[in-house]
Design a protein around this motif. Structure first.
Motif, mmCIF file in Angstrom:
data_model
loop_
_atom_site.group_PDB
_atom_site.id
_atom_site.type_symbol
_atom_site.label_atom_id
_atom_site.label_comp_id
_atom_site.label_asym_id
_atom_site.label_seq_id
_atom_site.Cartn_x
_atom_site.Cartn_y
_atom_site.Cartn_z
ATOM 1 N N GLY A 114 -2.109 8.321 11.813
ATOM 2 C CA GLY A 114 -1.742 7.296 10.832
ATOM 3 C C GLY A 114 -2.093 5.912 11.352
ATOM 4 O O GLY A 114 -3.012 5.252 10.849
ATOM 5 N N THR A 138 4.554 3.075 5.978
ATOM 6 C CA THR A 138 5.533 4.169 5.935
ATOM 7 C C THR A 138 6.849 3.705 5.282
ATOM 8 O O THR A 138 7.472 4.447 4.539
ATOM 9 N N GLN A 177 -8.273 11.208 9.441
ATOM 10 C CA GLN A 177 -6.890 10.871 9.087
ATOM 11 C C GLN A 177 -6.509 11.543 7.768
ATOM 12 O O GLN A 177 -5.434 12.101 7.616
ATOM 13 N N GLN A 178 -7.440 11.514 6.826
ATOM 14 C CA GLN A 178 -7.124 12.098 5.529
ATOM 15 C C GLN A 178 -7.188 13.625 5.555
ATOM 16 O O GLN A 178 -6.445 14.290 4.860
ATOM 17 N N TRP A 184 -6.140 2.721 11.594
ATOM 18 C CA TRP A 184 -6.348 1.278 11.335
ATOM 19 C C TRP A 184 -6.570 0.517 12.626
ATOM 20 O O TRP A 184 -7.342 -0.443 12.673
ATOM 21 N N ILE A 223 1.423 4.484 -2.641
ATOM 22 C CA ILE A 223 1.212 5.883 -2.264
ATOM 23 C C ILE A 223 2.432 6.706 -2.648
ATOM 24 O O ILE A 223 2.331 7.775 -3.235
ATOM 25 N N GLN A 226 0.814 -0.136 9.664
ATOM 26 C CA GLN A 226 1.107 1.255 9.297
ATOM 27 C C GLN A 226 2.617 1.471 9.184
ATOM 28 O O GLN A 226 3.079 2.242 8.350
ATOM 29 N N ILE A 235 -2.270 14.815 5.272
ATOM 30 C CA ILE A 235 -1.029 14.033 5.143
ATOM 31 C C ILE A 235 -0.721 13.648 3.709
ATOM 32 O O ILE A 235 0.418 13.682 3.265
ATOM 33 N N ASN A 236 -1.764 13.290 2.958
ATOM 34 C CA ASN A 236 -1.467 12.801 1.611
ATOM 35 C C ASN A 236 -1.171 13.910 0.629
ATOM 36 O O ASN A 236 -0.559 13.668 -0.412
ATOM 37 N N PHE A 260 1.847 13.080 12.898
ATOM 38 C CA PHE A 260 0.852 12.230 12.225
ATOM 39 C C PHE A 260 1.240 10.762 12.399
ATOM 40 O O PHE A 260 0.400 9.905 12.657
ATOM 41 N N PHE A 271 0.835 -1.194 0.000
ATOM 42 C CA PHE A 271 0.000 0.000 0.000
ATOM 43 C C PHE A 271 0.880 1.258 0.000
ATOM 44 O O PHE A 271 0.713 2.166 -0.814
ATOM 45 N N ILE A 327 6.326 3.778 1.602
ATOM 46 C CA ILE A 327 6.405 5.127 1.039
ATOM 47 C C ILE A 327 7.871 5.542 0.890
ATOM 48 O O ILE A 327 8.298 6.062 -0.138
ATOM 49 N N MET A 380 2.330 13.401 1.232
ATOM 50 C CA MET A 380 2.890 12.119 0.810
ATOM 51 C C MET A 380 2.869 11.911 -0.708
ATOM 52 O O MET A 380 3.837 11.489 -1.298
ATOM 53 N N ASN A 414 8.723 9.840 8.824
ATOM 54 C CA ASN A 414 7.472 9.089 8.908
ATOM 55 C C ASN A 414 7.708 7.692 9.500
ATOM 56 O O ASN A 414 6.996 7.257 10.408
HETATM 57 O O1 LIG Z 1 2.121 7.503 6.368
HETATM 58 C C1 LIG Z 1 1.197 8.216 5.632
HETATM 59 C C2 LIG Z 1 0.219 7.327 4.978
HETATM 60 O O2 LIG Z 1 -0.566 6.687 5.915
HETATM 61 C C3 LIG Z 1 -1.918 6.680 5.465
HETATM 62 O O3 LIG Z 1 -2.610 7.675 6.138
HETATM 63 C C4 LIG Z 1 -2.515 5.340 5.689
HETATM 64 O O4 LIG Z 1 -2.686 5.105 7.022
HETATM 65 C C5 LIG Z 1 -1.875 7.037 4.047
HETATM 66 O O5 LIG Z 1 -3.076 7.524 3.552
HETATM 67 C C6 LIG Z 1 -0.739 8.000 4.061
HETATM 68 O O6 LIG Z 1 -0.223 8.198 2.824
#
Ligand SMILES: OC[C@H]1O[C@](O)(CO)[C@@H](O)[C@@H]1O
Length: 497
Positions: free
Chosen positions: A394, A172, A285-286, A398, A35, A168, A290-291, A389, A31, A175, A294, A322
């Motif tokens: 973050g 990170t 969260q969104q 979840w 991102i 999570q 943060i995105n 965050f 995931f 990413i 990101m 992160n």
């Molecule tokens: O670490 C940042 C990332 O974590 C998230 O919030 C998922 O939990 C993503 O949407 C974001 O890109």
């Protein structure tokens, strides 16, 4: 068994269970890789010239209207198609989780993911690119549904928060790895193909993982496999005597079996608190923004006047922060609890965003650049924002939804959390570049206003779930909360279907 506490549950962290956690958490890496990868790829000239020549043209000639050079709907669709696919897929994934189990759902996720990376890496036309992103998205929908549930269900109660956060953490890491790869491939011929195609690696690791990991005891019970469920619990706990915990899970599952239509039960009055909290926590969260950082960190830093290379490097720095700060969460979540982390972070995020907004509004030149010192201050502020965050909204996005539903509505309820995350990630991905173009630096004030609302939400509405066995959340959490207990008053009157 209402007096169950952690001392009643025997458990050791065995090497086997540890490998299950790590392997499953690779779903998070897939995931995160997605991102992180799209922001860098959309900044690469060769990629833009091949698929989005108009954007490339604008990028070459951008000066004054710097905020708008990447404002293109098709380009945004490249990033956001994944989230639409994931959103739809998460509801199928919820069914798959209940019918076939968490493990086969994770396996399906990995296959979609591998297929997606082949299409994207080999793309010769825009449709292949978008189709590949859709396949990735289905993989993400399946993985994000099954992996956090898997992790919470096999974690020992007193480490549940930490184990769940592995998901999570690997998001990170994904990413960061994606940012590093983009940094390496940016100057390479066909670098974008390498970046997109390498997504197959975490997909493949997850595929192998899904063959090795165990099914979770609640999932086995849900499928009527009692003997296997007990054996699985003994295996993951590394002890023979798992009676107390097993009995607890059996009781939860028996109640669940009486519920024929979990989605219906979810929409009953007593289902509302968990549904509300897990949905809103993902919306929030969104809306931290943060995105915006990101996905578009390289683009954002370029917009602030950094050169291409420096922008990617800054994105790598935020990626490192992160990952590092997510470890803080793993350490603190079962000690300090969920609420304290969320509250502290809301304050830190608010201050960081307001300061970034203020600097940009007052000091950004007409050419779209900042002087060196201020640019460095902005990078530091972006880091303090990302850091807070990473130890709060973050992972909690979840963790909390995975631990507040009773088993009968868990997969269905969690699907709402996953899909809400996807919808709002989509909205931000789709809208951010246009918002940046129209709102300019004021966008940071927009997000900070949301952060203020989130802080109030934590104070008044979010209950603490630290150390409460999932099966006892209704008794110990909802029925004790000043606001939410009202939703359980007519409990007895509600039918079980
Ligand atoms: O670490 C940042 C990332 O974590 C998230 O919030 C998922 O939990 C993503 O949407 C974001 O890109």
């Amino acid at each position: 068994m209402s007096t169950a506490n952690k001392s009643q549950y025997n458990s050791r962290v065995t090497p086997y269970v540890f490998s299950c956690w790590i392997l499953a958490a690779f779903g998070g890496l897939m995931f995160g890789y997605d991102i992180g990868i799209s922001g860098g790829v959309t900044g690469m000239d060769e990629f833009l010239m091949k698929f989005f020549p108009k954007v490339h043209e604008r990028k070459l000639h951008a000066h004054e209207n710097n905020y708008c050079k990447y404002d293109d709907e098709m380009l945004q669709l490249f990033t956001s198609s994944l989230y639409i696919a994931a959103l739809v897929a998460s509801f199928f994934a919820s069914k798959a989780c209940s019918l076939f189990g968490r493990r086969p759902t994770i396996l399906m996720a990995s296959l979609f993911f591998i297929a997606g990376s082949i299409f994207c890496g080999a793309a010769n036309a825009k449709w292949m690119l978008i189709f590949g992103r859709v396949l990735f998205g289905i993989g993400v929908g399946f993985g994000n549904e099954a992996v956090p549930l898997f992790l919470s269900e096999i974690a020992p109660i007193h480490h549940r928060g930490a184990v769940n956060i592995l998901f999570q953490l690997l998001v990170t890491v994904g990413i960061l790895v994606a940012n590093l790869i983009n940094y390496g491939t940016a100057m390479m011929k066909h670098g974008w193909r390498v970046s997109l195609g390498l997504a197959a690696v975490p997909g493949f690791i997850l595929f192998i993982g899904s063959l090795v990991i165990t099914e979770t005891p609640p999932s086995l019970l849900e499928m009527g496999k009692e003997m296997e469920a007990r054996a699985a619990l003994q295996k993951i706990r590394g002890v023979d005597n798992v009676d107390a915990e097993f009995q607890q899970i059996v009781t939860g599952c028996e109640q669940a079996k009486q519920v024929k239509r979990p989605f219906k039960k979810l929409f009953k009055k007593s289902g509302f608190p968990a549904l509300f909290i897990s949905t809103i926590i993902q919306v929030f969260q969104q809306f931290t923004g943060i995105n915006a950082i990101m996905f578009y960190a390289p683009v954002l830093f370029q917009t602030l006047g950094f050169k291409s290379d420096a922008s990617l490097l800054s994105a790598v720095i935020t990626g490192l922060v992160n990952v590092g700060a997510t470890f803080v969460s793993i350490y603190a979540v079962d000690k300090l609890g969920r609420r304290k982390l969320l509250l502290q972070a809301s304050i830190q995020m608010f201050i960081s965003q307001v300061a970034i907004g203020a600097i940009l509004v007052t000091h950004l030149k007409a050419t779209g650049s900042l002087d060196k010192v201020l640019a460095a201050v902005v990078v530091v502020l972006v880091c303090t924002f990302v850091m807070s965050f990473a130890w709060s909204w973050g992972p909690m996005g979840w963790l909390i939804p995975s631990e507040i539903f009773p088993i009968e509505t868990r997969t269905a309820g969690f699907a709402f959390a996953v899909s809400t995350n996807m919808i709002f990630t989509f909205i931000i991905a789709q809208a951010f570049l246009s918002m940046l173009c129209h709102m300019r630096a004021y966008i940071f004030f927009f997000f900070s206003a949301w952060i203020l609302v989130m802080g109030l939400f934590v104070v008044f509405l979010l209950p603490e779930t630290k150390g409460v066995p999932i099966e006892l959340v209704e008794e110990r959490v909802w029925k004790q909360h000043p606001v939410w207990k009202k939703f359980f008053k007519d409990d007895a009157k509600e039918t079980t279907d």
